[in-house]
Design a protein around this motif. Structure first.
Motif, PDB file in Angstrom:
ATOM      1  N   ALA A 176       0.833  -1.199   0.000  1.00  0.00           N
ATOM      2  CA  ALA A 176       0.000   0.000   0.000  1.00  0.00           C
ATOM      3  C   ALA A 176       0.866   1.247   0.000  1.00  0.00           C
ATOM      4  N   LYS A 177       0.314   2.294  -0.576  1.00  0.00           N
ATOM      5  CA  LYS A 177       0.898   3.626  -0.493  1.00  0.00           C
ATOM      6  C   LYS A 177       0.179   4.358   0.628  1.00  0.00           C
ATOM      7  N   TYR A 178       0.946   4.746   1.661  1.00  0.00           N
ATOM      8  CA  TYR A 178       0.363   5.360   2.847  1.00  0.00           C
ATOM      9  C   TYR A 178       0.720   6.839   2.857  1.00  0.00           C
ATOM     10  N   ASN A 179      -0.296   7.701   2.890  1.00  0.00           N
ATOM     11  CA  ASN A 179      -0.089   9.153   2.889  1.00  0.00           C
ATOM     12  C   ASN A 179      -0.505   9.715   4.246  1.00  0.00           C
ATOM     13  N   SER A 180       0.455  10.306   4.954  1.00  0.00           N
ATOM     14  CA  SER A 180       0.170  10.876   6.263  1.00  0.00           C
ATOM     15  C   SER A 180      -0.355  12.306   6.117  1.00  0.00           C
ATOM     16  N   ASP A 181      -1.151  12.712   7.090  1.00  0.00           N
ATOM     17  CA  ASP A 181      -1.629  14.098   7.162  1.00  0.00           C
ATOM     18  C   ASP A 181      -0.436  15.041   7.319  1.00  0.00           C
ATOM     19  N   THR A 182      -0.550  16.224   6.737  1.00  0.00           N
ATOM     20  CA  THR A 182       0.565  17.190   6.792  1.00  0.00           C
ATOM     21  C   THR A 182       0.835  17.679   8.215  1.00  0.00           C
ATOM     22  N   GLU A 183      -0.079  17.385   9.163  1.00  0.00           N
ATOM     23  CA  GLU A 183       0.125  17.835  10.536  1.00  0.00           C
ATOM     24  C   GLU A 183       0.401  16.674  11.492  1.00  0.00           C
ATOM     25  N   LYS A 184       0.583  15.487  10.955  1.00  0.00           N
ATOM     26  CA  LYS A 184       0.860  14.339  11.825  1.00  0.00           C
ATOM     27  C   LYS A 184       2.340  14.358  12.211  1.00  0.00           C
ATOM     28  N   VAL A 213      -7.091  -7.753  -5.091  1.00  0.00           N
ATOM     29  CA  VAL A 213      -7.719  -6.852  -4.132  1.00  0.00           C
ATOM     30  C   VAL A 213      -7.272  -5.418  -4.394  1.00  0.00           C
ATOM     31  N   THR A 214      -8.225  -4.496  -4.492  1.00  0.00           N
ATOM     32  CA  THR A 214      -7.931  -3.057  -4.526  1.00  0.00           C
ATOM     33  C   THR A 214      -8.769  -2.395  -3.446  1.00  0.00           C
ATOM     34  N   GLU A 215      -8.204  -1.296  -2.893  1.00  0.00           N
ATOM     35  CA  GLU A 215      -8.866  -0.712  -1.730  1.00  0.00           C
ATOM     36  C   GLU A 215      -8.369   0.720  -1.517  1.00  0.00           C
ATOM     37  N   ALA A 216      -9.240   1.570  -1.011  1.00  0.00           N
ATOM     38  CA  ALA A 216      -8.869   2.931  -0.609  1.00  0.00           C
ATOM     39  C   ALA A 216      -9.524   3.208   0.734  1.00  0.00           C
ATOM     40  N   GLY A 217      -8.766   3.800   1.657  1.00  0.00           N
ATOM     41  CA  GLY A 217      -9.303   4.034   2.989  1.00  0.00           C
ATOM     42  C   GLY A 217      -8.814   5.315   3.611  1.00  0.00           C
ATOM     43  N   LEU A 218      -9.651   5.860   4.505  1.00  0.00           N
ATOM     44  CA  LEU A 218      -9.320   7.064   5.266  1.00  0.00           C
ATOM     45  C   LEU A 218      -9.112   6.661   6.715  1.00  0.00           C
ATOM     46  N   PHE A 219      -7.991   7.102   7.304  1.00  0.00           N
ATOM     47  CA  PHE A 219      -7.628   6.739   8.672  1.00  0.00           C
ATOM     48  C   PHE A 219      -7.617   8.009   9.522  1.00  0.00           C
ATOM     49  N   HIS A 220      -8.467   8.045  10.558  1.00  0.00           N
ATOM     50  CA  HIS A 220      -8.483   9.198  11.457  1.00  0.00           C
ATOM     51  C   HIS A 220      -7.639   8.886  12.688  1.00  0.00           C
ATOM     52  N   ASP A 221      -6.604   9.692  12.904  1.00  0.00           N
ATOM     53  CA  ASP A 221      -5.691   9.524  14.037  1.00  0.00           C
ATOM     54  C   ASP A 221      -6.269  10.267  15.238  1.00  0.00           C
ATOM     55  N   PHE A 222      -6.730   9.504  16.253  1.00  0.00           N
ATOM     56  CA  PHE A 222      -7.316  10.132  17.429  1.00  0.00           C
ATOM     57  C   PHE A 222      -6.271  10.903  18.237  1.00  0.00           C
ATOM     58  N   SER A 223      -5.018  10.470  18.191  1.00  0.00           N
ATOM     59  CA  SER A 223      -3.985  11.115  18.999  1.00  0.00           C
ATOM     60  C   SER A 223      -3.705  12.533  18.516  1.00  0.00           C
ATOM     61  N   ASN A 224      -3.596  12.715  17.190  1.00  0.00           N
ATOM     62  CA  ASN A 224      -3.249  14.019  16.625  1.00  0.00           C
ATOM     63  C   ASN A 224      -4.432  14.751  16.008  1.00  0.00           C
ATOM     64  N   ASN A 225      -5.606  14.069  15.983  1.00  0.00           N
ATOM     65  CA  ASN A 225      -6.778  14.623  15.291  1.00  0.00           C
ATOM     66  C   ASN A 225      -6.433  14.947  13.839  1.00  0.00           C
ATOM     67  N   THR A 226      -5.773  13.981  13.167  1.00  0.00           N
ATOM     68  CA  THR A 226      -5.385  14.153  11.763  1.00  0.00           C
ATOM     69  C   THR A 226      -5.962  13.004  10.946  1.00  0.00           C
ATOM     70  N   ASP A 266      -5.158  10.345   7.721  1.00  0.00           N
ATOM     71  CA  ASP A 266      -4.242   9.724   6.766  1.00  0.00           C
ATOM     72  C   ASP A 266      -5.058   9.037   5.671  1.00  0.00           C
ATOM     73  N   PHE A 267      -4.372   8.713   4.582  1.00  0.00           N
ATOM     74  CA  PHE A 267      -5.063   8.086   3.455  1.00  0.00           C
ATOM     75  C   PHE A 267      -4.198   6.944   2.928  1.00  0.00           C
ATOM     76  N   ARG A 268      -4.839   5.823   2.563  1.00  0.00           N
ATOM     77  CA  ARG A 268      -4.099   4.658   2.084  1.00  0.00           C
ATOM     78  C   ARG A 268      -4.749   4.104   0.831  1.00  0.00           C
ATOM     79  N   VAL A 269      -3.917   3.761  -0.162  1.00  0.00           N
ATOM     80  CA  VAL A 269      -4.348   3.055  -1.354  1.00  0.00           C
ATOM     81  C   VAL A 269      -3.626   1.712  -1.375  1.00  0.00           C
ATOM     82  N   LYS A 270      -4.377   0.624  -1.511  1.00  0.00           N
ATOM     83  CA  LYS A 270      -3.841  -0.712  -1.282  1.00  0.00           C
ATOM     84  C   LYS A 270      -4.156  -1.619  -2.466  1.00  0.00           C
TER      85      LYS A 270
END
Length: 402
Positions: free
Chosen positions: A39-47, A147-160, A162-166
């Motif tokens: 997967a390509k994992y993209n972190s929030d610019t504020e994480k 398998v193809t997949e796209a997902g949004l990940f909400h980080d509770f610790s930083n309130n940011t 992330d996005f992943r394409v798998k």
């Protein structure tokens, strides 16, 4: 805190619903699967972590999934995560691990699924995330899916966020507990798995695809077509009957029933009303007609000046016209006012009856002796003051040609 609570509640409710879902027929195409993915994992610019602000990175992992019935399932994931930094204190990248569990929903027992769940990331810091997304198991063979997949990940610790394409492969095991039951929901005689037009109205004749018949291909189905066997390429109305042909007498591209400016010159560009298009320009035409003493009779209704004026107001069909009647000074003021009104009304009536000008465009008004052109008490002055006066001004557009 509110975001964390809402997303946690959503994930828990989603998982609880999947656990309590009742199995319906037909069953799923497979019972479980084991998969590998990247997967390509993209972190929030504020994480951020103590070493800097995270950038994107690569994730590699394995998953185990299972189907509880034809719509619901679950899965567990384990992956290694390698993230770069946007800003750091000298550290180039960071490696860690991520664990996850998701509830999966397969609409209509298909290959596409929605998912929601929870994640735990072990990097330099530990992060708890909620995730939602969409994916698909693309069938390659009986026991292999891409398998193809796209997902949004909400980080509770930083309130940011992330996005992943798998993408990856899943090896499936087992098969559904009940054979697929193919129905015909709209009772048109074509099974649902072959029906390309579900919801066909009751009693409507259909073709082999389950779509309503349109024997003459005019866009109106046979059930509502009041004119069957319409010739090809004929334009029809909602009843399937040919549209009435409306002409275009001046060949300006606007049909006669919508053309507000008939007889437009051949080379003129026209607007939606069939009127010539102009660039902005002020056009003005004035007309003065004299009367005999104590008379409201128009002496020469076919004069060239009047014809030129009529031609102008017909050319600019959206202008309005005010006809001003005037009288000379001799006589009583009340009588002169009445006489000026008669002169204005007489000219208005002539434009309507003789030249076919729309009455709604015309207004008449008498001014009596209040606006004398020549105040001297001479016969020439009186002649000049016995008049009607019209000045038409319109801001139009300069004529454009084809």
């Amino acid at each position: 805190m509110h975001t964390k609570l809402k997303l946690s509640t959503l994930c828990i409710a989603f998982i609880a619903a999947s656990a309590n879902a009742q199995e319906t027929s037909p069953g799923p195409a497979y019972d479980s699967w084991l998969g590998i993915y990247a997967a390509k994992y993209n972190s929030d610019t504020e994480k951020a972590s103590p070493a800097g602000v995270y950038d994107g990175g690569i994730e590699k992992g394995v998953e185990y999934g299972f189907r509880m019935d034809n719509k619901w399932g679950g899965r567990f994931e384990y992956s290694s995560l390698n993230l770069d930094y946007r800003e750091s204190s000298g550290q180039g990248d960071e490696s860690g691990q991520m664990f996850g569990a998701d509830a999966l929903y397969f609409p209509a027992n298909g290959d596409t699924f929605l998912f929601a769940g929870l994640r735990r990331q072990h990097l330099q810091d530990h992060f708890t995330l909620g995730d939602v997304g969409v994916g698909r198991h693309w069938r390659m063979s009986d026991n292999l899916r891409f398998v193809t997949e796209a997902g949004l990940f909400h980080d509770f610790s930083n309130n940011t966020n992330d996005f992943r394409v798998k993408a990856g492969f899943a090896f499936t095991f087992g098969s559904g507990s009940s054979a697929p039951v193919v129905g015909d929901a709209d009772n048109d005689g074509v099974n649902d798995n072959l029906d390309e037009c579900p919801g066909t109205p009751a009693g409507a004749p259909v073709d082999s695809r389950g779509c309503e018949l349109d024997s003459d291909n005019d866009g109106v189905t046979d059930q509502f077509d009041q004119c069957p066997n319409t010739p090809p390429n004929t334009r029809v109305d909602e009843t399937g009957c040919p549209l009435k042909v409306v002409g275009d007498a001046d060949n300006d591209g606007v049909k006669d029933d919508r053309d507000q400016c008939a007889d437009t010159p051949t080379n003129d560009k026209v607007d939606a009303d069939g009127c010539t298009i102009f660039t902005e320009k002020e056009v003005t035409h004035t007309l003065r007609v004299l009367f005999a003493n104590n008379s409201s009779v128009i002496q020469d209704p076919d004069s060239q000046d009047i014809k030129d004026f009529v031609k102008f107001i017909k050319r600019y069909g959206k202008t309005s016209v005010t006809i001003e009647g005037h009288a000379s000074a001799p006589g009583e003021a009340d009588y002169n006012m009445m006489l000026s009104e008669k002169r204005a009304n007489a000219f208005k009536e002539m434009l309507i009856t003789r030249y076919d000008i729309d009455e709604s465009r015309l207004q008449s008004k008498g001014f009596g002796e209040t606006q004398l052109l020549d105040t001297s008490n001479t016969a020439e002055a009186h002649k000049k003051n016995r008049r009607i006066y019209i000045r038409v001004t319109e801001t139009v557009k300069r004529r454009a040609t084809k």
